[in-house]
Design a protein around this motif. Structure first.
Motif: not given
Lengths: 217, 217
Positions: B213-217, B160-169
């Motif tokens: 935060a304990g999440l992986n990239n 989900w975090a990768r998607r957030l960054v992808g959409e933001a970029l």
């Protein structure tokens, strides 16, 4: 005139009710901002909403200081207040600002009526969370703009305002039923014979306010 | 290093972009609060949202003082920022706090990078609207609670975090395309060769934060 402030007391019940009212008003107003015709008005309703949650924080902090978890104090009123908002979803910007105008004003009238029964710091706190008049002025101005643009809107908004008050009173009845007795006792201490007398007073003030905004009752 | 502050200049473009970011973050976070599992958390996300609109007000006031209507300064970015939020609607509470955490942090990194190119009062203002760390701590703590309750959630939130960054970029690319040149010039003045270099820097900082935060990239 002094009211005990132990958990489950009239004061914590009242602070819980007002706190939940602020929290839900924040959420609904923030959501209704999407109905705004432009970014300026959208931001204005958002700021009006943000003022509500700032008040929520002050009430929640006071509850914490009294040894009561805010969510516990709010719990008895969730169903009724949620039902009010669910049954009064604005369909457009004019309805959204009318709801904010009517809701804030009735909340303020209610708080002012109740405050007389409270002691020092609690009385000051609830009188302090009364809404800033600039927000009411913004909402009233938006109502006038909508009515000027199309006079038939006055009838629709008048009907909408009546529905808002009707739903509010109906849910107030549920609040009174959910009440553990302390809140009703507090209202009585405010010099009112009963909750119905208070509601009649709130309705009369609302009627005067509608007329002032160019709406009829 | 000094940048002119006439309407349509780099500074008013930047203030408009950040102001709109704050306004939309406010609306979405306030709406996402409905996903909270209890009233305490619901209020906490609401307060996090309210901090955004307080920042919006300060930026809008500064734009006004510079003789630019805030809605005019924000207009070029509405489509891109709205598209970011529309494509990243959280489905549950863990996704909502992750979005708040990731979004606030990237916004802060962006502001810090840009601030060096600004002059006195504008630099102070944008550095001042950086998010309070207590909100990031609240969001990070909620992520950790969700991961501890169910370790598989870590994978889902990482994705989900990768998607957030992808959409933001991807939307940042549209912002750059909508830019009238002044903003890109401002980024270059911050010591970056181009916007891509800035985005790489933001992504690297995000990766480090996810690990924390304990999440992986």
């Amino acid at each position: 005139m002094s009211v005990p402030t132990t958990p489950g007391s009239a004061v914590t019940d009242l602070l819980g009710l007002v706190a939940l009212g602020e929290l839900l008003a924040f959420e609904r107003m923030a959501g209704d901002a999407r109905l705004a015709p432009d970014l300026r008005r959208r931001a204005a309703l958002g700021e009006m909403a943000a003022a509500e949650i700032a008040n929520y924080r002050r009430l929640a902090d006071r509850l914490g200081a009294l040894g009561v978890a805010p969510e516990e104090a709010m719990a008895p009123y969730v169903t009724a207040l949620q039902a009010y908002h669910d049954s009064t979803e604005p369909r457009d910007w004019a309805e959204a600002v009318t709801k904010a105008y009517v809701g804030d004003a009735i909340t303020d009238d209610f708080i002012r009526e109740i405050a007389v029964a409270l002691d020092g710091p609690d009385r000051e706190l609830v009188l302090d969370v009364l809404h800033e008049s600039r927000y009411a002025e913004f909402a009233a101005a938006e109502i006038r703009v909508a009515v000027e643009a199309d006079p038939r809107v006055a009838d629709r908004l008048s009907m909408w305002a009546r529905r808002l008050v009707g739903e509010a009173l109906s849910q107030a009845g549920r609040v009174a039923a959910a009440d553990r007795g302390a809140l009703t006792a507090l209202i009585a201490q405010g010099g009112r014979v009963d909750a119905s007398a208070l509601f009649r007073q709130l309705t009369a003030a609302h009627t005067a306010r509608m007329a002032a905004a160019g709406l009829n009752n």
